[in-house]
Motif scaffolding. Structure first.
Motif, PDB file in Angstrom:
ATOM      1  N   LEU A  71       0.866  -1.159   0.000  1.00 34.10           N
ATOM      2  CA  LEU A  71       0.000   0.000   0.000  1.00 34.10           C
ATOM      3  C   LEU A  71       0.913   1.222   0.000  1.00 34.10           C
ATOM      4  O   LEU A  71       1.709   1.407   0.920  1.00 34.10           O
ATOM      5  N   GLN A  72       0.827   2.033  -1.060  1.00 33.03           N
ATOM      6  CA  GLN A  72       1.732   3.168  -1.236  1.00 33.03           C
ATOM      7  C   GLN A  72       0.954   4.475  -1.293  1.00 33.03           C
ATOM      8  O   GLN A  72      -0.212   4.514  -1.669  1.00 33.03           O
ATOM      9  N   THR A  73       1.665   5.552  -0.934  1.00 33.24           N
ATOM     10  CA  THR A  73       1.146   6.904  -1.088  1.00 33.24           C
ATOM     11  C   THR A  73       2.289   7.783  -1.570  1.00 33.24           C
ATOM     12  O   THR A  73       3.414   7.318  -1.734  1.00 33.24           O
ATOM     13  N   LYS A  74       1.982   9.051  -1.788  1.00 39.83           N
ATOM     14  CA  LYS A  74       3.027  10.017  -2.144  1.00 39.83           C
ATOM     15  C   LYS A  74       3.109  11.057  -1.043  1.00 39.83           C
ATOM     16  O   LYS A  74       2.092  11.494  -0.516  1.00 39.83           O
ATOM     17  N   ARG A  75       4.352  11.410  -0.716  1.00 36.39           N
ATOM     18  CA  ARG A  75       4.596  12.431   0.301  1.00 36.39           C
ATOM     19  C   ARG A  75       5.615  13.433  -0.219  1.00 36.39           C
ATOM     20  O   ARG A  75       6.494  13.082  -1.008  1.00 36.39           O
ATOM     21  N   LEU A  76       5.489  14.648   0.288  1.00 32.74           N
ATOM     22  CA  LEU A  76       6.398  15.712  -0.100  1.00 32.74           C
ATOM     23  C   LEU A  76       7.725  15.534   0.632  1.00 32.74           C
ATOM     24  O   LEU A  76       7.777  15.557   1.859  1.00 32.74           O
ATOM     25  N   GLU A  77       8.808  15.296  -0.117  1.00 34.57           N
ATOM     26  CA  GLU A  77      10.152  15.160   0.447  1.00 34.57           C
ATOM     27  C   GLU A  77      11.116  15.964  -0.403  1.00 34.57           C
ATOM     28  O   GLU A  77      11.246  15.722  -1.602  1.00 34.57           O
ATOM     29  N   GLY A  78      11.783  16.910   0.207  1.00 28.74           N
ATOM     30  CA  GLY A  78      12.749  17.731  -0.520  1.00 28.74           C
ATOM     31  C   GLY A  78      12.140  18.533  -1.651  1.00 28.74           C
ATOM     32  O   GLY A  78      12.769  18.743  -2.679  1.00 28.74           O
TER      33      GLY A  78
ATOM     34  N   SER B  37       7.122   8.527  -3.893  1.00 29.17           N
ATOM     35  CA  SER B  37       6.348   7.346  -3.510  1.00 29.17           C
ATOM     36  C   SER B  37       6.895   6.766  -2.213  1.00 29.17           C
ATOM     37  O   SER B  37       8.104   6.618  -2.049  1.00 29.17           O
ATOM     38  N   VAL B  38       5.980   6.440  -1.281  1.00 28.01           N
ATOM     39  CA  VAL B  38       6.345   5.908   0.034  1.00 28.01           C
ATOM     40  C   VAL B  38       5.495   4.668   0.301  1.00 28.01           C
ATOM     41  O   VAL B  38       4.289   4.679   0.055  1.00 28.01           O
ATOM     42  N   ASP B  39       6.117   3.609   0.798  1.00 27.01           N
ATOM     43  CA  ASP B  39       5.377   2.406   1.178  1.00 27.01           C
ATOM     44  C   ASP B  39       4.817   2.594   2.580  1.00 27.01           C
ATOM     45  O   ASP B  39       5.563   2.759   3.538  1.00 27.01           O
ATOM     46  N   LEU B  40       3.492   2.559   2.706  1.00 27.16           N
ATOM     47  CA  LEU B  40       2.848   2.626   4.020  1.00 27.16           C
ATOM     48  C   LEU B  40       2.842   1.262   4.687  1.00 27.16           C
ATOM     49  O   LEU B  40       3.050   1.145   5.899  1.00 27.16           O
ATOM     50  N   ALA B  41       2.579   0.229   3.900  1.00 25.97           N
ATOM     51  CA  ALA B  41       2.524  -1.131   4.434  1.00 25.97           C
ATOM     52  C   ALA B  41       2.857  -2.124   3.328  1.00 25.97           C
ATOM     53  O   ALA B  41       2.578  -1.878   2.151  1.00 25.97           O
ATOM     54  N   ALA B  42       3.469  -3.229   3.730  1.00 23.68           N
ATOM     55  CA  ALA B  42       3.754  -4.328   2.808  1.00 23.68           C
ATOM     56  C   ALA B  42       3.477  -5.628   3.545  1.00 23.68           C
ATOM     57  O   ALA B  42       3.907  -5.810   4.692  1.00 23.68           O
ATOM     58  N   PHE B  43       2.746  -6.522   2.906  1.00 21.20           N
ATOM     59  CA  PHE B  43       2.410  -7.815   3.486  1.00 21.20           C
ATOM     60  C   PHE B  43       2.821  -8.893   2.498  1.00 21.20           C
ATOM     61  O   PHE B  43       2.385  -8.881   1.345  1.00 21.20           O
ATOM     62  N   ILE B  44       3.688  -9.808   2.943  1.00 23.32           N
ATOM     63  CA  ILE B  44       4.221 -10.851   2.067  1.00 23.32           C
ATOM     64  C   ILE B  44       3.866 -12.222   2.644  1.00 23.32           C
ATOM     65  O   ILE B  44       4.131 -12.492   3.813  1.00 23.32           O
TER      66      ILE B  44
ATOM     67  N   ILE C  90       5.204  -2.038   8.341  1.00 24.58           N
ATOM     68  CA  ILE C  90       4.372  -0.836   8.360  1.00 24.58           C
ATOM     69  C   ILE C  90       5.254   0.384   8.620  1.00 24.58           C
ATOM     70  O   ILE C  90       6.205   0.314   9.393  1.00 24.58           O
ATOM     71  N   ALA C  91       4.944   1.464   7.959  1.00 24.89           N
ATOM     72  CA  ALA C  91       5.655   2.732   8.145  1.00 24.89           C
ATOM     73  C   ALA C  91       4.647   3.864   7.972  1.00 24.89           C
ATOM     74  O   ALA C  91       4.662   4.581   6.964  1.00 24.89           O
ATOM     75  N   PRO C  92       3.747   4.038   8.944  1.00 24.67           N
ATOM     76  CA  PRO C  92       2.715   5.057   8.788  1.00 24.67           C
ATOM     77  C   PRO C  92       3.257   6.483   8.829  1.00 24.67           C
ATOM     78  O   PRO C  92       2.648   7.391   8.270  1.00 24.67           O
ATOM     79  N   TYR C  93       4.368   6.676   9.504  1.00 25.92           N
ATOM     80  CA  TYR C  93       5.005   7.982   9.611  1.00 25.92           C
ATOM     81  C   TYR C  93       6.480   7.834   9.259  1.00 25.92           C
ATOM     82  O   TYR C  93       7.046   6.752   9.408  1.00 25.92           O
ATOM     83  N   PRO C  94       7.137   8.907   8.836  1.00 27.78           N
ATOM     84  CA  PRO C  94       8.560   8.802   8.516  1.00 27.78           C
ATOM     85  C   PRO C  94       9.426   8.423   9.730  1.00 27.78           C
ATOM     86  O   PRO C  94      10.517   7.892   9.568  1.00 27.78           O
ATOM     87  N   TRP C  95       8.922   8.640  10.923  1.00 26.07           N
ATOM     88  CA  TRP C  95       9.701   8.383  12.142  1.00 26.07           C
ATOM     89  C   TRP C  95       9.304   7.085  12.855  1.00 26.07           C
ATOM     90  O   TRP C  95       9.856   6.754  13.899  1.00 26.07           O
TER      91      TRP C  95
END
Length: 178
Positions: free
Chosen positions: A60-67, A72-79, A109-114
């Motif tokens: 599950l991907q979204t786009k975020r403002l970086e620089g 494109s940023v991965d919010l979650a990945a399930f394998i 999961i990476a819901p936030y950059p931190w």
């Protein structure tokens, strides 16, 4: 077409990516039998292997403002994956020895950059039990500090182990971390 900042998630569109994979692997029969080697670790017990690793990855991907640009940023990945092993007998496939070698599940999961979470689970399909499980959750402030908590579980022939982990890292300067 989802745009929201609910709970500070900064979601600019969502994309679901499904990736199936199949990897063939083969290990030739060793020239020295494992019974003739002193067993220090698992590499000393290598035996012939022939199989296919089957996996299905959901992202599950979204786009975020970086620089200054949307990235494109991965919010979650399930394998979900499994090994399908078989034996070759004089260049013929031995149908009687085909088998699945358990099932592996991995969730990132990476819901936030931190904030980052990683969970893994191995299901033994012969005994129908969870053989191993682990989950780690890590928060960090760039490369200056990080705090992590985790859980481990093992169900092996000698019994079960169940324990937690805790990790703190602080960067004092460019050469020192504690």
């Amino acid at each position: 077409d989802v745009h929201t900042d609910y709970l500070g998630l900064d979601i600019t569109g969502l994309r679901h990516v499904i990736t199936p994979t199949a990897n063939y692997y083969f290990t030739h029969q060793p020239t020295v039998a494992k019974e003739n080697l002193h067993q220090f670790d698992t590499i000393d017990a290598v035996d012939t292997a022939n199989g296919v690793l089957l996996a299905l990855e959901n992202k599950l991907q979204t786009k975020r403002l970086e620089g200054g640009a949307l990235k494109s940023v991965d919010l979650a990945a399930f394998i979900v994956s499994t090994d399908y092993m078989f034996r070759l007998d004089k260049n013929n496939v031995d149908m009687k020895s085909q088998k699945f070698n358990g099932f592996d599940f991995q969730l990132e999961i990476a819901p936030y950059p931190w904030l980052y979470g990683l969970g893994k689970l191995h299901l033994d399909n012969k005994r129908e039990v969870v053989e191993t499980e682990s989950f780690d959750l890590v928060a960090h402030g760039g490369d200056k500090w990080s705090v992590g908590v985790g859980h481990r579980y093992e169900n092996v022939s000698t019994g079960t182990d169940n324990f937690g982990t805790f990790d703190v890292v602080y960067k004092i300067n460019e050469k020192w971390k504690a």
